[in-house]
Design a protein around this motif. Structure first.
Motif, mmCIF file in Angstrom:
data_model
loop_
_atom_site.group_PDB
_atom_site.id
_atom_site.type_symbol
_atom_site.label_atom_id
_atom_site.label_comp_id
_atom_site.label_asym_id
_atom_site.label_seq_id
_atom_site.Cartn_x
_atom_site.Cartn_y
_atom_site.Cartn_z
ATOM 1 N N ARG A 15 13.854 -23.227 -8.320
ATOM 2 C CA ARG A 15 13.095 -23.417 -9.495
ATOM 3 C C ARG A 15 11.817 -23.310 -9.335
ATOM 4 N N ILE A 16 11.425 -23.823 -7.907
ATOM 5 C CA ILE A 16 10.085 -23.490 -7.384
ATOM 6 C C ILE A 16 9.801 -21.841 -7.477
ATOM 7 N N GLU A 17 10.690 -20.915 -7.066
ATOM 8 C CA GLU A 17 10.619 -19.737 -7.084
ATOM 9 C C GLU A 17 10.075 -19.137 -8.338
ATOM 10 N N TYR A 18 10.487 -19.631 -9.338
ATOM 11 C CA TYR A 18 10.031 -19.207 -10.771
ATOM 12 C C TYR A 18 8.621 -19.807 -10.900
ATOM 13 N N VAL A 19 8.282 -20.825 -10.558
ATOM 14 C CA VAL A 19 6.853 -21.190 -10.819
ATOM 15 C C VAL A 19 5.976 -20.298 -9.831
ATOM 16 N N LYS A 20 6.505 -19.911 -8.739
ATOM 17 C CA LYS A 20 5.530 -18.981 -8.020
ATOM 18 C C LYS A 20 5.392 -17.498 -8.577
ATOM 19 N N TYR A 21 6.434 -17.314 -9.189
ATOM 20 C CA TYR A 21 6.514 -16.042 -9.896
ATOM 21 C C TYR A 21 5.661 -15.958 -10.733
ATOM 22 N N TRP A 22 5.617 -17.033 -11.652
ATOM 23 C CA TRP A 22 4.620 -16.756 -13.112
ATOM 24 C C TRP A 22 2.948 -17.012 -12.355
ATOM 25 N N GLU A 23 2.880 -17.872 -11.304
ATOM 26 C CA GLU A 23 1.768 -17.956 -10.452
ATOM 27 C C GLU A 23 1.096 -16.580 -10.004
ATOM 28 N N VAL A 24 1.921 -15.820 -9.272
ATOM 29 C CA VAL A 24 1.615 -14.793 -8.817
ATOM 30 C C VAL A 24 1.390 -13.642 -9.925
ATOM 31 N N LYS A 25 2.264 -13.603 -11.176
ATOM 32 C CA LYS A 25 1.877 -12.439 -12.330
ATOM 33 C C LYS A 25 0.615 -13.020 -12.785
ATOM 34 N N ARG A 26 0.008 -14.196 -12.765
ATOM 35 C CA ARG A 26 -1.033 -14.714 -13.544
ATOM 36 C C ARG A 26 -2.129 -14.123 -12.476
ATOM 37 N N ALA A 27 -1.975 -14.390 -11.157
ATOM 38 C CA ALA A 27 -2.900 -14.017 -10.148
ATOM 39 C C ALA A 27 -3.448 -12.726 -10.234
ATOM 40 N N GLU A 28 -2.098 -11.577 -10.442
ATOM 41 C CA GLU A 28 -2.380 -10.240 -10.442
ATOM 42 C C GLU A 28 -3.048 -9.836 -11.625
ATOM 43 N N LEU A 29 -2.910 -10.502 -12.951
ATOM 44 C CA LEU A 29 -3.605 -10.131 -14.138
ATOM 45 C C LEU A 29 -5.030 -10.426 -13.768
ATOM 46 N N ALA A 30 -5.399 -11.605 -13.274
ATOM 47 C CA ALA A 30 -6.623 -12.262 -12.940
ATOM 48 C C ALA A 30 -7.461 -11.282 -12.336
ATOM 49 N N ASP A 31 -6.866 -10.806 -11.242
ATOM 50 C CA ASP A 31 -7.415 -9.732 -10.381
ATOM 51 C C ASP A 31 -7.700 -8.305 -11.004
ATOM 52 N N ALA A 32 -6.640 -7.962 -11.828
ATOM 53 C CA ALA A 32 -6.901 -6.858 -12.777
ATOM 54 C C ALA A 32 -7.785 -7.017 -13.716
ATOM 55 N N MET A 33 -8.395 -8.255 -14.190
ATOM 56 C CA MET A 33 -9.281 -8.333 -15.447
ATOM 57 C C MET A 33 -10.491 -8.057 -14.625
ATOM 58 N N ARG A 34 -10.633 -8.712 -13.364
ATOM 59 C CA ARG A 34 -11.882 -8.734 -12.764
ATOM 60 C C ARG A 34 -12.596 -7.362 -12.679
ATOM 61 N N THR A 35 -11.686 -6.210 -12.528
ATOM 62 C CA THR A 35 -12.033 -5.100 -12.389
ATOM 63 C C THR A 35 -12.659 -4.246 -13.598
ATOM 64 N N LEU A 36 -12.542 -4.841 -14.811
ATOM 65 C CA LEU A 36 -13.002 -4.539 -16.042
ATOM 66 C C LEU A 36 -14.104 -5.086 -16.548
ATOM 67 N N ASP A 37 -15.009 -4.321 -17.435
ATOM 68 C CA ASP A 37 -15.988 -5.009 -18.076
ATOM 69 C C ASP A 37 -15.423 -6.190 -19.288
ATOM 70 N N PRO A 38 -15.877 -7.231 -19.307
ATOM 71 C CA PRO A 38 -15.320 -8.148 -20.199
ATOM 72 C C PRO A 38 -15.125 -7.806 -21.597
ATOM 73 N N ALA A 39 -15.943 -6.874 -22.148
ATOM 74 C CA ALA A 39 -15.885 -6.621 -23.443
ATOM 75 C C ALA A 39 -14.468 -5.591 -23.493
ATOM 76 N N ASN A 40 -14.041 -5.107 -22.802
ATOM 77 C CA ASN A 40 -12.752 -4.136 -22.604
ATOM 78 C C ASN A 40 -11.481 -4.943 -22.587
ATOM 79 N N LEU A 41 -11.568 -6.318 -22.458
ATOM 80 C CA LEU A 41 -10.487 -7.290 -22.138
ATOM 81 C C LEU A 41 -9.782 -7.889 -23.636
ATOM 82 N N GLN A 42 -10.044 -7.121 -24.796
ATOM 83 C CA GLN A 42 -9.721 -7.707 -25.916
ATOM 84 C C GLN A 42 -8.160 -7.643 -25.887
ATOM 85 N N GLY A 43 -7.266 -8.649 -26.149
ATOM 86 C CA GLY A 43 -6.106 -8.776 -26.367
ATOM 87 C C GLY A 43 -5.437 -9.310 -24.813
ATOM 88 N N ILE A 44 -6.149 -8.933 -23.833
ATOM 89 C CA ILE A 44 -5.512 -9.207 -22.534
ATOM 90 C C ILE A 44 -5.451 -10.672 -22.075
#
Length: 127
Positions: free
Chosen positions: A60-89
């Motif tokens: 069950r902890i592996e599922y928590v980790k999976y979603w933590e990693v998915k969130r971190a990946e998205l956060a890292d990808a979001m940092r590469t864009l201008d905040p104005a281009n993040l609508q919906g993300i």
């Protein structure tokens, strides 16, 4: 997610829980929505597939980790864009946060619920 039918009566839901389901943003959105509604235990009837690792706390902890990693990946990808281009993300980030915050509790609830496995359904000829 609306769990009421057209006549305004609450409906019961059969939820087929698999490893893929527990890693799907769309499926987990539905499960979180159902769980946030009233009488979660009385409204869902889970069918837990063999690959859904909800009985072992380490798994069950592996599922928590999976979603933590998915969130971190998205956060890292979001940092590469201008905040104005993040609508919906940002909505996706909020969803990942909700899933990450709830998946441990949801899998614990599901593991303790009375449910039938596919083998049990098959043995009873799906009665």
């Amino acid at each position: 997610m609306n769990s009421w039918n057209a006549s305004g009566r609450e409906i019961a839901l059969i939820v087929v829980i698999s490893d893929k389901y527990l890693r799907s943003p769309n499926c987990m959105f539905e499960l979180v929505e159902i769980a946030e509604g009233k009488q979660f235990h009385d409204r869902i009837f889970p069918v837990v597939l063999n690959d859904a690792n909800i009985y072992d706390p380490i798994k069950r902890i592996e599922y928590v980790k999976y979603w933590e990693v998915k969130r971190a990946e998205l956060a890292d990808a979001m940092r590469t864009l201008d905040p104005a281009n993040l609508q919906g993300i940002r909505d996706d980030m909020d969803l990942y946060d909700r899933i990450r915050d709830k998946i441990s509790g949801l899998t614990s609830i599901l593991k303790d619920m009375k449910h039938l496995t596919p083998d049990m359904h098959q043995d009873s000829d799906f009665k």
